[in-house]
Enzyme design. Structure first.
Site, PDB file in Angstrom:
ATOM      1  N   LYS A 159     -77.446 -13.553  22.499  1.00 13.41           N
ATOM      2  CA  LYS A 159     -76.037 -13.203  22.594  1.00 13.41           C
ATOM      3  C   LYS A 159     -75.593 -12.585  21.278  1.00 13.41           C
ATOM      4  O   LYS A 159     -76.095 -12.958  20.212  1.00 13.41           O
ATOM      5  CB  LYS A 159     -75.197 -14.444  22.899  1.00 13.41           C
ATOM      6  CG  LYS A 159     -73.726 -14.167  23.193  1.00 13.41           C
ATOM      7  CD  LYS A 159     -72.994 -15.468  23.525  1.00 13.41           C
ATOM      8  CE  LYS A 159     -71.539 -15.182  23.895  1.00 13.41           C
ATOM      9  NZ  LYS A 159     -70.768 -16.431  24.115  1.00 13.41           N
ATOM     10  N   HIS A 216     -66.143 -26.547  22.106  1.00 16.87           N
ATOM     11  CA  HIS A 216     -67.045 -26.745  23.235  1.00 16.87           C
ATOM     12  C   HIS A 216     -68.387 -27.265  22.729  1.00 16.87           C
ATOM     13  O   HIS A 216     -68.685 -27.201  21.540  1.00 16.87           O
ATOM     14  CB  HIS A 216     -67.266 -25.432  23.998  1.00 16.87           C
ATOM     15  CG  HIS A 216     -68.076 -24.425  23.236  1.00 16.87           C
ATOM     16  ND1 HIS A 216     -67.572 -23.742  22.138  1.00 16.87           N
ATOM     17  CD2 HIS A 216     -69.364 -24.002  23.389  1.00 16.87           C
ATOM     18  CE1 HIS A 216     -68.508 -22.934  21.659  1.00 16.87           C
ATOM     19  NE2 HIS A 216     -69.605 -23.082  22.400  1.00 16.87           N
ATOM     20  N   ASP A 267     -72.611 -26.663  23.707  1.00 19.46           N
ATOM     21  CA  ASP A 267     -73.464 -25.701  24.423  1.00 19.46           C
ATOM     22  C   ASP A 267     -74.211 -26.414  25.544  1.00 19.46           C
ATOM     23  O   ASP A 267     -74.723 -27.524  25.351  1.00 19.46           O
ATOM     24  CB  ASP A 267     -74.467 -25.063  23.465  1.00 19.46           C
ATOM     25  CG  ASP A 267     -73.805 -24.125  22.466  1.00 19.46           C
ATOM     26  OD1 ASP A 267     -72.642 -23.735  22.695  1.00 19.46           O
ATOM     27  OD2 ASP A 267     -74.444 -23.792  21.452  1.00 19.46           O
ATOM     28  N   HIS A 289     -68.128 -27.754  18.674  1.00 21.99           N
ATOM     29  CA  HIS A 289     -67.899 -26.750  17.645  1.00 21.99           C
ATOM     30  C   HIS A 289     -66.918 -25.687  18.148  1.00 21.99           C
ATOM     31  O   HIS A 289     -66.612 -25.608  19.336  1.00 21.99           O
ATOM     32  CB  HIS A 289     -69.216 -26.103  17.204  1.00 21.99           C
ATOM     33  CG  HIS A 289     -69.991 -25.456  18.312  1.00 21.99           C
ATOM     34  ND1 HIS A 289     -70.662 -26.173  19.291  1.00 21.99           N
ATOM     35  CD2 HIS A 289     -70.204 -24.144  18.621  1.00 21.99           C
ATOM     36  CE1 HIS A 289     -71.259 -25.354  20.125  1.00 21.99           C
ATOM     37  NE2 HIS A 289     -70.983 -24.110  19.750  1.00 21.99           N
TER      38      HIS A 289
END
Length: 332
Positions: free
Chosen positions: A195, A214, A216, A270
């Site tokens: 990404k 959020h 991962d 994070h």
């Protein structure tokens, strides 16, 4: 959703003097940051044990002397910057189709979160390994950035080696044999998604976020930052800066590792901040690789880590089902 869905944050940033209200975060998302996250030198004796401690206490650490050539990192960054420097019409050739349900391709985070807020970033996202999972329509040979695919494939080969090493040390830190974690998540079938995050200059950076808080959904995320500060980690009821360290890679523990080990290693909560600098060399970007199990693989508590005294906290399910629940904000 009308014309709004066609306008990237990159374009929006070029035309604003103040932040639109839908990007302004609530007060509890805008508190001060606290001290730095751990940095681990992989050339020093005992670094694996320090990784395990950081994974338990933080869910995140930085690694230096990791063996990934600086030239490979620099080329990855070069082609990423070149992609976002393309004209809008060229980038739109690789735009994602929200109706497809797929997350690959170029896009912008225009959808709102549960509070109705947006985040200030654009992205380009695609699978780079294993070969049978790669969709070359997403990142074709004709991509208008010279060397893009070659740079990503070269960097991914180093990520595959580094990920194996990280899994080995994290497995040993749980009292398992060194191959346990890799085997549990699919071995050679592990999926590597590259990404690029692009955070355009923001007129009021103190009011918004590049990415909302959020964890991962992956096993691990290994991230290349640039030198514009932005990543923050939540620990002890505070946000801690992941300080920029030259030549370091940032390792996030993801949901799958937490779920498989009943939380001995925790998935890191994070977020990312944005900045106001208008100079191109001060634009914040990052290059995370998300390491995921194959979609059909059943993931969940590791049988050797579940006892009567320490029962499983999570239910086993196919990874693709976990993805669907998390992406649609359903119970996981």
């Amino acid at each position: 959703m009308g014309e709004e869905t066609q306008q990237s944050v990159q374009e929006l940033a070029a035309s604003l003097g103040a932040l639109p209200p839908e990007f302004v975060r609530s007060e509890h998302d805008r508190g001060p940051a606290a001290p730095d996250a751990p940095v681990i030198d992989m050339s020093e004796p005992g670094f694996g044990a320090r990784m395990a401690v950081a994974a338990r206490e933080w869910g995140l650490f930085q690694v230096v002397n990791h063996g990934v050539p600086s030239a490979a990192v620099a080329e990855l960054q070069r082609v990423g910057r070149a992609f976002f420097a393309l004209p809008r019409e060229e980038k739109e050739r690789y735009a994602m189709d929200p109706a497809s349900g797929k997350i690959e391709r170029y896009g912008t985070k225009l959808q709102r979160d549960l509070e109705g807020k947006k985040t200030w970033n654009d992205f380009f996202f695609h699978v780079v390994a294993p070969p049978e999972k790669v969709d070359h329509a997403v990142c074709p040979e004709s991509l208008a950035v010279a060397g893009y695919r070659e740079a990503n494939e070269e960097y991914c080969s180093h990520m595959q080696r580094l990920t194996r090493e990280l899994f080995e040390h994290l497995s040993l830190g749980l009292g398992l044999h060194e191959g346990a974690m890799a085997a549990a998540f699919g071995g050679d079938g592990l999926v590597f998604l590259q990404k690029i995050n692009f955070y355009p200059p923001c007129p009021q950076p103190e009011l918004t976020l590049g990415v909302a808080p959020h964890t991962d959904m992956s096993t691990l995320t290994v991230l290349v930052p640039n030198d514009v500060q932005g990543l923050q980690v939540f620990k002890d009821v505070q946000w801690y800066d992941a300080k920029y360290v030259p030549d370091a890679l940032i390792v996030h523990i993801g949901d799958q590792i937490e779920a498989s080990q009943w939380g001995a290693y925790k998935a890191v909560l994070h977020r990312t901040t944005v900045n106001k600098h208008m100079a191109k060399e001060k634009t914040r970007m990052s290059w995370p690789v998300l390491v995921e199990p194959p979609g059909e693989l059943v993931v969940g508590p590791h049988p050797k880590l579940v006892t009567d005294e320490r029962p499983a906290k999570y239910k086993a399910k196919k990874y693709q089902d976990y993805q669907h629940c998390k992406m649609n904000k359903l119970p996981t």
